[in-house]
Design a protein around this motif. Structure first.
Motif, PDB file in Angstrom:
ATOM      1  N   ARG A 432       0.815  -1.225   0.000  1.00 19.66           N
ATOM      2  CA  ARG A 432       0.000   0.000   0.000  1.00 19.66           C
ATOM      3  C   ARG A 432       0.843   1.266   0.000  1.00 19.66           C
ATOM      4  O   ARG A 432       0.353   2.346   0.332  1.00 19.66           O
ATOM      5  N   PRO A 435       0.907   3.455  -4.784  1.00 21.72           N
ATOM      6  CA  PRO A 435      -0.316   3.459  -5.595  1.00 21.72           C
ATOM      7  C   PRO A 435      -0.016   3.889  -7.032  1.00 21.72           C
ATOM      8  O   PRO A 435       0.905   4.687  -7.276  1.00 21.72           O
ATOM      9  N   ASP A 439      -4.830   1.687  -9.277  1.00 18.92           N
ATOM     10  CA  ASP A 439      -5.640   1.931  -8.076  1.00 18.92           C
ATOM     11  C   ASP A 439      -6.724   2.968  -8.347  1.00 18.92           C
ATOM     12  O   ASP A 439      -7.822   2.883  -7.802  1.00 18.92           O
ATOM     13  N   LEU A 497      -2.677   6.740  -1.603  1.00 21.93           N
ATOM     14  CA  LEU A 497      -3.620   5.690  -1.989  1.00 21.93           C
ATOM     15  C   LEU A 497      -5.010   5.995  -1.446  1.00 21.93           C
ATOM     16  O   LEU A 497      -6.019   5.836  -2.147  1.00 21.93           O
ATOM     17  N   THR A 500      -6.501   8.762  -3.439  1.00 18.39           N
ATOM     18  CA  THR A 500      -6.903   8.237  -4.744  1.00 18.39           C
ATOM     19  C   THR A 500      -8.285   7.595  -4.665  1.00 18.39           C
ATOM     20  O   THR A 500      -9.171   7.860  -5.488  1.00 18.39           O
ATOM     21  N   LEU A 542       0.371   9.459  -9.312  1.00 15.32           N
ATOM     22  CA  LEU A 542       0.026   8.081  -9.687  1.00 15.32           C
ATOM     23  C   LEU A 542       0.623   7.714 -11.036  1.00 15.32           C
ATOM     24  O   LEU A 542       1.077   6.588 -11.252  1.00 15.32           O
TER      25      LEU A 542
END
Length: 622
Positions: A432, A435, A439, A497, A500, A542
């Motif tokens: 995790r 990302p 994701d 993450l 996101t 990302l």
């Protein structure tokens, strides 16, 4: 005695086309219209060479007086022969007539005392008009394209439908199609199995789509060449099977009978069972209906109440538009979900604790359990609705609830990381920290699923699956662990993450509500713009992370299994830094000297075109 009925102006056509096939049959020619005194005895028969307009006059008279008839093909007989299922070949008709020892008794469908041979089309059903003559798939497509420009003006009309004198429903619909058997119209061919003209009943299809998309999709399915009927009646079509039906509207009802336009205050539709004596074979005469004309009513999907009133007020929208009742029910649920409650905070704390312990224990089942318990998806969906509706109170309440849940989760995860004397990046934690756009794709799909599940009570149970898919609490727990460890890399990767997931769900959940008709675009556009900006900002890191993963995959693919200096490279792993770290296992037939490892390093740098720091495990192969 045989009487040959024809219009007086068609005497030449009769002499040229009909009389030659009657040369061995005794007959008497009779001009139409008939004299009032005209009558025949029980052993006589009428042979009709007439257009549809004349047949509509003579057939009810023949049925009333019990006169046997046979229908000859005529250039302007486009509905009667097809509707009764009789041959359109003159020699076949004469053969059947002469060999018919026992006439057939068949039903007749009437609308306001006018015989119906094909169908009754009530209201706006232009796309379903049955065209006669040879038809194929491409002709049907052309027919729809020609009429598609009329689609923007389609609107529902109010109808009160009753049978046997009792009210069935007060609804709205584009129109109603009434047929006696499956071959009468395009829609009946796809929705009705082969039915009999002698079952004492007819079928009425009430078309009540609430948007153009669902209507056009149904038409496309109907046009696909197939001998099979659709396995399931579309929800926007009501179906009534009965022997009599009354249809009325607030205004005079526009309708057509076999292509002829008419208007009336009320329509009375009925079947007179086995009233016409046919001295020729019909393709429907030998078919029997399993239910033998038993009445049935399926009208669950037709609009009523406020939905009916709203559909009558406006033209049919292109996209779905939620009714007031649907919106009120959903809005109550989302309003409750947007507010902070004791149960929400307790479940956030418990799910965070479970996720944090699962991350330290590297246990996927435990982490999945935490995802199911996490309630944070609910206020996020409420925020999506508040955004598209531009509902300031809901936006504020949802924002406060999401923020409180986030802070509490971070605090408890950080607390657990301080209590547990372990500072190890388990695979579950490490998963995790980086990302990517993949994701974002998960978040987008989850946002659509969450909004759709909230809007449809029947699939609300799927929210647990949405919670598992988007996994909001685990990245929050990892971010809290990063705070407890005072590790910026762990915190920043996990919080990215989480951001996101948050941005993807809010934006595409809102778009889903917009598509389902819960908000007008004018009201939603500002909120969508703001959220889109956030998504773009989140997508920048990302994209960089995704490019890094692609680069890592390309390097790993280039090195894994390669042979350098008679040594095979295995278990290649990449860690980005300055310089890049390449961790691998060298497998060879003998012990590998340091000088040889240096040569392998140079070959790797040459292969990937950049300097590396090499971490090596040596293994001998026997």
């Amino acid at each position: 005695m045989l009487y040959l009925l024809h219009e007086s102006q068609e005497k030449e056509s009769v002499e040229e086309n009909i009389l030659p096939v009657l040369k061995n049959i005794e007959y008497e020619p009779v001009s139409f219209p008939l004299d009032k005194e005209f009558d025949i005895d029980a052993d006589s028969c009428l042979l009709l060479f007439l257009p549809d307009s004349a047949l509509r006059e003579i057939i009810p008279v023949a049925a009333k007086n019990k006169w046997p008839i046979a229908i000859l093909p005529h250039p302007e007989n486009k509905f009667t022969s097809k509707g009764l299922g009789v041959s359109e070949d003159i020699e076949d008709v004469i053969t059947q007539f002469t060999e018919c020892d026992k006439p057939y008794h068949i039903d007749l469908l009437f609308c306001n005392d006018i015989p119906v041979f094909s169908s009754i089309n009530i209201g706006d059903i232009f796309l379903l008009s049955q065209r006669h003559g040879k038809k194929n798939f491409f002709q049907e497509v052309v027919n729809i394209i020609r009429n598609i420009r009329k689609a923007s003006s389609l609107s529902h009309h109010s109808y009160q439908i009753s049978t046997d004198g009792e009210k069935v429903i007060h609804t709205s619909a584009l129109g109603i199609i009434v047929v006696e058997h499956a071959s009468s119209s395009l829609i009946s061919k796809r929705l009705l199995e082969e039915s009999s003209i002698n079952d004492g009943a007819f079928q009425a299809f009430v078309l009540a789509p609430q948007n153009l998309m669902v209507l056009l999709w149904f038409f496309l399915r109907s046009l696909v060449p197939s001998k099979k009927t659709l396995t399931k009646l579309p929800s926007f079509i009501g179906k009534i099977k009965t022997s009599n039906l009354q249809v009325a509207g607030k205004e005079p009802v526009d309708y057509t009978i076999d292509g002829e336009k008419k208007q009336a205050e009320e329509l009375n539709i009925e079947v007179l069972k086995q009233t016409l004596i046919l001295k020729q074979q019909s393709v429907y005469s030998d078919k029997t209906e399993k239910e033998n004309g038993r009445k049935s009513i399926k009208i669950e999907g037709l609009p009523t109440g406020e939905t009916r009133k709203e559909l009558i007020k406006r033209s049919l929208p292109i996209l779905p538009r939620a009714s007031t009742e649907q919106f009120q029910d959903l809005f109550k649920v989302l309003r409750n979900n947007s507010t902070i409650s004791t149960s929400f905070m307790v479940m956030m704390i418990l799910s965070t604790l479970i996720a944090t312990f699962g991350l330290f224990g590297n246990s996927s089942p435990v982490i999945i359990g935490a995802m199911i318990l996490a309630p944070v998806i609910s206020p996020i969906v409420s925020f999506s609705m508040g955004m598209v509706r531009y509902d300031i109170p809901m936006l504020k309440e949802s924002f406060v609830t999401i923020t409180a849940g986030t802070l509490v989760s971070l605090a408890f995860a950080a607390g657990v990381s301080l209590v547990i004397p372990l500072k190890v990046l388990t695979p579950e934690i490490e998963a995790r920290l980086s990302p990517t756009l993949l994701d974002m794709g998960i978040a987008v799909s989850s946002g659509i699923a969450a909004a759709y599940a909230h809007a449809n009570e029947g699939i609300a149970k799927s929210l647990a699956g949405v919670a598992i898919a988007v996994a909001l609490v685990p990245p929050l727990a990892v971010a809290g662990i990063g705070i407890g460890w005072w590790d910026w890399e762990v915190f920043s990767g996990a919080i990215l993450l989480y951001a996101t997931n948050l941005a993807g769900i809010i934006l595409f959940g809102g778009l889903t509500f917009l598509f389902l008709g819960f908000a007008p675009f004018k009201r939603a556009k500002m909120g969508l713009v703001y959220t889109l900006v956030i998504v773009v900002l989140v997508a920048v890191p990302l994209t960089l992370s995704f490019d890094r993963i692609m680069q890592e995959a390309n390097i790993t693919r280039a090195l894994e299994g390669a042979t350098i200096q008679n040594v095979v490279l295995r278990d290649v792993r990449i860690r980005f830094g300055t310089p890049m770290v390449v961790s691998l296992r060298l497998v060879g037939p003998q012990n590998i000297a340091p000088q040889r490892i240096q040569e392998v390093k140079k070959e790797i740098e040459k292969k990937i075109d950049q300097p590396v720091r090499l971490e090596v495990v040596s293994a001998m192969e026997f």
